[in-house]
Design a protein around this motif. Structure first.
Motif, mmCIF file in Angstrom:
data_model
loop_
_atom_site.group_PDB
_atom_site.id
_atom_site.type_symbol
_atom_site.label_atom_id
_atom_site.label_comp_id
_atom_site.label_asym_id
_atom_site.label_seq_id
_atom_site.Cartn_x
_atom_site.Cartn_y
_atom_site.Cartn_z
ATOM 1 N N PRO A 9 -23.912 94.254 37.010
ATOM 2 C CA PRO A 9 -23.915 94.033 35.674
ATOM 3 C C PRO A 9 -24.851 94.082 35.324
ATOM 4 O O PRO A 9 -26.935 94.010 35.166
ATOM 5 N N ALA A 10 -24.870 93.771 33.724
ATOM 6 C CA ALA A 10 -25.539 93.805 32.641
ATOM 7 C C ALA A 10 -25.588 92.336 32.748
ATOM 8 O O ALA A 10 -25.000 91.735 33.010
ATOM 9 N N VAL A 11 -26.984 91.616 32.186
ATOM 10 C CA VAL A 11 -27.688 90.594 32.109
ATOM 11 C C VAL A 11 -27.882 90.004 30.401
ATOM 12 O O VAL A 11 -28.595 91.090 29.518
ATOM 13 N N MET A 12 -26.933 89.362 30.227
ATOM 14 C CA MET A 12 -27.038 89.105 28.731
ATOM 15 C C MET A 12 -28.412 87.629 28.295
ATOM 16 O O MET A 12 -27.768 86.421 29.418
ATOM 17 N N GLY A 13 -29.140 87.178 28.312
ATOM 18 C CA GLY A 13 -30.224 86.975 27.932
ATOM 19 C C GLY A 13 -29.817 85.589 26.588
ATOM 20 O O GLY A 13 -29.232 86.241 25.381
ATOM 21 N N ILE A 14 -30.114 84.217 27.120
ATOM 22 C CA ILE A 14 -29.846 83.214 26.389
ATOM 23 C C ILE A 14 -30.916 83.117 25.589
ATOM 24 O O ILE A 14 -31.370 82.806 25.504
ATOM 25 N N LEU A 15 -30.025 82.494 24.223
ATOM 26 C CA LEU A 15 -31.496 82.407 23.137
ATOM 27 C C LEU A 15 -30.770 81.383 22.201
ATOM 28 O O LEU A 15 -29.686 81.327 21.996
ATOM 29 N N ASN A 16 -31.088 79.961 22.942
ATOM 30 C CA ASN A 16 -30.349 79.021 22.002
ATOM 31 C C ASN A 16 -31.191 78.126 20.292
ATOM 32 O O ASN A 16 -32.068 78.294 21.190
ATOM 33 N N VAL A 17 -30.963 78.562 19.811
ATOM 34 C CA VAL A 17 -31.599 78.646 18.158
ATOM 35 C C VAL A 17 -31.012 76.828 18.031
ATOM 36 O O VAL A 17 -30.977 76.893 17.119
ATOM 37 N N THR A 18 -30.894 75.813 18.869
ATOM 38 C CA THR A 18 -30.798 74.229 19.204
ATOM 39 C C THR A 18 -31.690 73.372 19.322
ATOM 40 O O THR A 18 -32.789 74.068 20.380
ATOM 41 N N PRO A 19 -31.663 71.820 18.952
ATOM 42 C CA PRO A 19 -32.996 71.536 19.294
ATOM 43 C C PRO A 19 -32.017 70.292 19.764
ATOM 44 O O PRO A 19 -32.577 69.900 20.757
ATOM 45 N N ASP A 20 -31.244 70.231 20.825
ATOM 46 C CA ASP A 20 -29.925 69.972 21.915
ATOM 47 C C ASP A 20 -29.777 70.133 22.578
ATOM 48 O O ASP A 20 -28.281 70.167 23.864
ATOM 49 N N SER A 21 -29.639 71.868 22.989
ATOM 50 C CA SER A 21 -29.545 72.390 24.421
ATOM 51 C C SER A 21 -29.414 71.700 25.883
ATOM 52 O O SER A 21 -30.553 71.176 25.719
#
Length: 285
Positions: free
Chosen positions: A28-40
Motif C-alpha cells: 500500500p501507499a503510505v499517507m502521512g498525517i499532518l495536523n495543523v491543529t493545537p489539539d489533535s
C-alpha cells in the motif's frame, strides 16, 4: 500481501489516474498525517506553526510518504475535540497549504466541511478526506464531483453502541454514502472507503473492523486504513498515543494483508519499511 482486494483489482482501469499506480502494486501507499491543529489526540500543537508544518511534510516525503493528509480541525473521538468554524480551519490552512502542495506530492484535505474542501482543492490539493463519508455536510459530495477528485469516504457514528454488528453497520453506512456520491455525479472509480478505526466504535469493534476488513471487498473499491496510535492499541498493551508504534504497525500490516491500498500513519518511515518488507517477503512464497 495484496494492496487491494481481487474484486477491486478487476476494476483497476476505471479508477482515478491518481489512485491507479497505488492499486497496481503489492504494497500500500503510505499517507502521512499532518495536523495543523493545537489539539489533535497524538500530536496537537506540534505542527500548528507554518514553518514546522512544512518541515514535517518535507520529512514525511523524504521518509516515503506518497500522500500528505493535512487537517486543520481535530476529530479525536474519545477526548472530545472542540469543533471549529470553517473560517478557523481556513485560517490554519492558508499559511501552509500552498507551500505543501508545491512540494509535489499529492495532498489530501482532511475536512468534513465542503467550504474547506473546496478551498483546498482549488489550491491544488488532489484528494478529499471526509470523516463523515459525505453524510454530514450536504454540499460535500457536489464539491468533490465538481473537482473530479478522489474522495475518502470514512465510516463514522454519532454514538458508540457495543451491541451492534459493526461490520453490518459499516455496510449500511457505505451503501448510503455511495448513493449520495452517485446522485452527485462522483465516479465510482474516484471513491476510497475507510472503516474509520476508532470513530464511533468501541476498541473491540475497531479490532473487529480490522479483522473483517476483507468483507468490505463487496463494494469493489480501494480501502484506506488509519489505525495509527489509536486507542484500541492501549486496551491490548497499556500505552500513551506516542508509545503505540508497534501496535500501529501490527494493525497496518494486517490491514494490508486484507486489502488496504492506502495506510494513513503518523510514523511514516517505520510504516513504509514495514509494508514494503512484508510485501517483499510475501513475494518469495
Amino acid at each position: 500481501m495484496s494492496a487491494i482486494s481481487p474484486h477491486a483489482a478487476s476494476d483497476l482501469a476505471s479508477s482515478h489516474p491518481l489512485l491507479r499506480p497505488w492499486l497496481a502494486r503489492p504494497y500500500p501507499a503510505v499517507m502521512g498525517i499532518l495536523n495543523v491543529t493545537p489539539d489533535s489526540f497524538s500530536d496537537g500543537g506540534r505542527f500548528d506553526a507554518p514553518d514546522r508544518a512544512i518541515a514535517q511534510a518535507k520529512s514525511m516525503i523524504a521518509a516515503g510518504a506518497e500522500i500528505i493528509d493535512i487537517g486543520a480541525e481535530s476529530t479525536r473521538p474519545y477526548k472530545g475535540a472542540e469543533p471549529v468554524t470553517a473560517a478557523e480551519e481556513l485560517a490554519r490552512l492558508r499559511p501552509v497549504l500552498p507551500a505543501i502542495v508545491a512540494l509535489g506530492v499529492p495532498v489530501s484535505i482532511d475536512s468534513m466541511k465542503a467550504e474547506v474542501a473546496a478551498y483546498a482543492l482549488d489550491q491544488g490539493a488532489q484528494i478529499a478526506n471526509d470523516v463523515w463519508g459525505l453524510q454530514r455536510d450536504p454540499a460535500m459530495a457536489a464539491i468533490v464531483a465538481v473537482h473530479g477528485a478522489p474522495v475518502v469516504v470514512m465510516h463514522n457514528r454519532v454514538t458508540v453502541d457495543p451491541d451492534i454488528d459493526i461490520i453490518e453497520d459499516m455496510l449500511r453506512f457505505f451503501a448510503h454514502s455511495l448513493e449520495i456520491a452517485a446522485k452527485a455525479g462522483i465516479a465510482a472509480g474516484n471513491i476510497v472507503l475507510d472503516p474509520g478505526i476508532g470513530f464511533g466504535k468501541t476498541p473491540q469493534q475497531s479490532m473487529t473492523a480490522l479483522a473483517r476488513l476483507d468483507q468490505l471487498a463487496r463494494f469493489g473499491l480501494p480501502l484506506l486504513v488509519g489505525a495509527s496510535r489509536k486507542r484500541f492499541i492501549s486496551t491490548v498493551v497499556e500505552s500513551e498515543p506516542r508509545e503505540r508504534l508497534g501496535g500501529s504497525i501490527a494493525a497496518h500490516l494486517m490491514a494490508a494483508q486484507r486489502g488496504a491500498a492506502i495506510i494513513r500513519a503518523h510514523d511514516v518511515a517505520e510504516t513504509v519499511q514495514a509494508v514494503r518488507v512484508a510485501a517483499a517477503i510475501e513475494a518469495q512464497r
